[in-house]
Scaffold this motif. Structure first.
Motif, PDB file in Angstrom:
ATOM      1  N   GLY A  94       0.783  -1.228   0.000  1.00  0.00           N
ATOM      2  CA  GLY A  94       0.000   0.000   0.000  1.00  0.00           C
ATOM      3  C   GLY A  94       0.813   1.276   0.000  1.00  0.00           C
ATOM      4  O   GLY A  94       0.255   2.361   0.148  1.00  0.00           O
ATOM      5  N   GLN A  95       2.131   1.180  -0.186  1.00  0.00           N
ATOM      6  CA  GLN A  95       2.974   2.374  -0.177  1.00  0.00           C
ATOM      7  C   GLN A  95       3.069   2.966  -1.584  1.00  0.00           C
ATOM      8  O   GLN A  95       3.251   2.234  -2.559  1.00  0.00           O
ATOM      9  CB  GLN A  95       4.387   2.016   0.298  1.00  0.00           C
ATOM     10  CG  GLN A  95       4.441   1.501   1.715  1.00  0.00           C
ATOM     11  CD  GLN A  95       5.833   1.029   2.082  1.00  0.00           C
ATOM     12  OE1 GLN A  95       6.465   0.292   1.344  1.00  0.00           O
ATOM     13  NE2 GLN A  95       6.297   1.472   3.239  1.00  0.00           N
ATOM     14  N   PRO A  96       2.952   4.291  -1.712  1.00  0.00           N
ATOM     15  CA  PRO A  96       3.138   4.908  -3.029  1.00  0.00           C
ATOM     16  C   PRO A  96       4.582   4.691  -3.486  1.00  0.00           C
ATOM     17  O   PRO A  96       5.518   4.904  -2.724  1.00  0.00           O
ATOM     18  CB  PRO A  96       2.842   6.389  -2.797  1.00  0.00           C
ATOM     19  CG  PRO A  96       2.792   6.585  -1.333  1.00  0.00           C
ATOM     20  CD  PRO A  96       2.676   5.262  -0.668  1.00  0.00           C
ATOM     21  N   THR A  97       4.743   4.239  -4.731  1.00  0.00           N
ATOM     22  CA  THR A  97       6.062   3.877  -5.252  1.00  0.00           C
ATOM     23  C   THR A  97       6.187   4.375  -6.684  1.00  0.00           C
ATOM     24  O   THR A  97       5.202   4.423  -7.417  1.00  0.00           O
ATOM     25  CB  THR A  97       6.236   2.337  -5.212  1.00  0.00           C
ATOM     26  OG1 THR A  97       5.998   1.890  -3.872  1.00  0.00           O
ATOM     27  CG2 THR A  97       7.620   1.915  -5.641  1.00  0.00           C
ATOM     28  N   GLY A 126      10.188   3.661  -2.922  1.00  0.00           N
ATOM     29  CA  GLY A 126       8.913   3.548  -2.237  1.00  0.00           C
ATOM     30  C   GLY A 126       8.812   2.431  -1.223  1.00  0.00           C
ATOM     31  O   GLY A 126       7.908   2.439  -0.395  1.00  0.00           O
ATOM     32  N   TYR A 127       9.699   1.455  -1.263  1.00  0.00           N
ATOM     33  CA  TYR A 127       9.664   0.386  -0.260  1.00  0.00           C
ATOM     34  C   TYR A 127      10.444   0.888   0.950  1.00  0.00           C
ATOM     35  O   TYR A 127      11.676   0.862   0.968  1.00  0.00           O
ATOM     36  CB  TYR A 127      10.286  -0.897  -0.814  1.00  0.00           C
ATOM     37  CG  TYR A 127       9.403  -1.574  -1.821  1.00  0.00           C
ATOM     38  CD1 TYR A 127       8.559  -2.609  -1.442  1.00  0.00           C
ATOM     39  CD2 TYR A 127       9.396  -1.179  -3.153  1.00  0.00           C
ATOM     40  CE1 TYR A 127       7.740  -3.241  -2.365  1.00  0.00           C
ATOM     41  CE2 TYR A 127       8.586  -1.800  -4.079  1.00  0.00           C
ATOM     42  CZ  TYR A 127       7.757  -2.823  -3.678  1.00  0.00           C
ATOM     43  OH  TYR A 127       6.948  -3.437  -4.592  1.00  0.00           O
ATOM     44  N   VAL A 128       9.707   1.391   1.945  1.00  0.00           N
ATOM     45  CA  VAL A 128      10.333   2.026   3.098  1.00  0.00           C
ATOM     46  C   VAL A 128       9.809   1.430   4.404  1.00  0.00           C
ATOM     47  O   VAL A 128       8.892   0.609   4.412  1.00  0.00           O
ATOM     48  CB  VAL A 128      10.094   3.558   3.076  1.00  0.00           C
ATOM     49  CG1 VAL A 128      10.786   4.200   1.875  1.00  0.00           C
ATOM     50  CG2 VAL A 128       8.616   3.892   3.048  1.00  0.00           C
ATOM     51  N   VAL A 139      18.315   0.937  -0.457  1.00  0.00           N
ATOM     52  CA  VAL A 139      19.032   1.915   0.356  1.00  0.00           C
ATOM     53  C   VAL A 139      18.096   3.099   0.558  1.00  0.00           C
ATOM     54  O   VAL A 139      17.838   3.863  -0.372  1.00  0.00           O
ATOM     55  CB  VAL A 139      20.346   2.377  -0.311  1.00  0.00           C
ATOM     56  CG1 VAL A 139      21.044   3.435   0.527  1.00  0.00           C
ATOM     57  CG2 VAL A 139      21.263   1.196  -0.575  1.00  0.00           C
ATOM     58  N   ARG A 140      17.515   3.165   1.750  1.00  0.00           N
ATOM     59  CA  ARG A 140      16.597   4.256   2.110  1.00  0.00           C
ATOM     60  C   ARG A 140      15.462   4.441   1.113  1.00  0.00           C
ATOM     61  O   ARG A 140      15.114   5.556   0.740  1.00  0.00           O
ATOM     62  CB  ARG A 140      17.357   5.545   2.307  1.00  0.00           C
ATOM     63  CG  ARG A 140      18.361   5.429   3.426  1.00  0.00           C
ATOM     64  CD  ARG A 140      18.512   6.694   4.150  1.00  0.00           C
ATOM     65  NE  ARG A 140      19.461   6.492   5.225  1.00  0.00           N
ATOM     66  CZ  ARG A 140      20.095   7.455   5.810  1.00  0.00           C
ATOM     67  NH1 ARG A 140      19.896   8.688   5.435  1.00  0.00           N
ATOM     68  NH2 ARG A 140      20.926   7.188   6.787  1.00  0.00           N
ATOM     69  N   GLY A 141      14.912   3.338   0.644  1.00  0.00           N
ATOM     70  CA  GLY A 141      13.771   3.385  -0.253  1.00  0.00           C
ATOM     71  C   GLY A 141      14.118   3.279  -1.723  1.00  0.00           C
ATOM     72  O   GLY A 141      13.256   3.017  -2.549  1.00  0.00           O
TER      73      GLY A 141
END
Length: 180
Positions: A94-97, A126-128, A139-141
């Motif tokens: 559900g994360q905006p990517t 977006g994968y955070v 690395v940090r998204g």
């Protein structure tokens, strides 16, 4: 120290994308002989703006955390099939990517009429937070991406396609090729 490594990583990815975009802007040249045969129709102009909509993704290993993935993407395709573009989607959590990419489109592989395949390579963001380990080399998204697809042309300008999302799943899409 970690911030410095992150900055170098981001700058490196941005430089790679910039070089790829510059390569796409270069004049088309003859394909090497070893690529002939992957695309049975070299004389066909592939110039288009591709719009992609994906309403459904099949997860190979479903999880209670998974949500449906919705995607909206666009790419500029050159006459020789090279392309550059981007996509916005809600990832499996559900994360905006976003995904910025370059790639190539091939028509009628092995002489199969109305079939095409593409590959794209680029960078995802977006994968955070709790889901940062769901994609490799994050690395940090920011993480690299590679997406091969196979499509079938319903009409000369409308296709259905399936994207292979590594070991995670398959994404089903409707693709519209708009005139350049």
């Amino acid at each position: 120290m970690p911030e410095d490594r992150l900055l170098r990583s981001i700058v490196g990815w941005l430089m790679a994308i910039l070089l790829a975009l510059l390569a796409l802007a270069a004049p088309a040249h003859a394909e090497p002989d070893f690529l002939k045969g992957w695309d049975g129709r070299h004389d066909r102009d592939l110039s288009a703006t591709m719009l992609q909509i994906s309403p459904y993704t099949l997860h190979f290993s479903p999880s209670p955390d998974h949500q449906n993935v919705y995607l909206l993407g666009a790419a500029a395709v050159r006459a020789d099939g090279w392309m550059a573009g981007g996509a916005y989607f809600s990832n499996s959590f559900g994360q905006p990517t976003v995904y910025a990419f370059v790639g190539r489109k091939y028509l009628e592989p092995f002489g199969w009429e109305r079939v095409y395949w593409t590959w794209t390579a680029g960078i995802l963001y977006g994968y955070v937070d709790d889901y940062r380990d769901e994609v490799p080399f994050n690395v940090r998204g920011f993480s690299p991406g590679f997406v091969p697809t196979v499509g079938y042309m319903l009409t000369p300008r409308t296709s259905v396609q399936v994207a292979i999302l590594g070991t995670a799943g398959l994404m089903f899409s409707l693709v519209f090729d708009l005139a350049p």
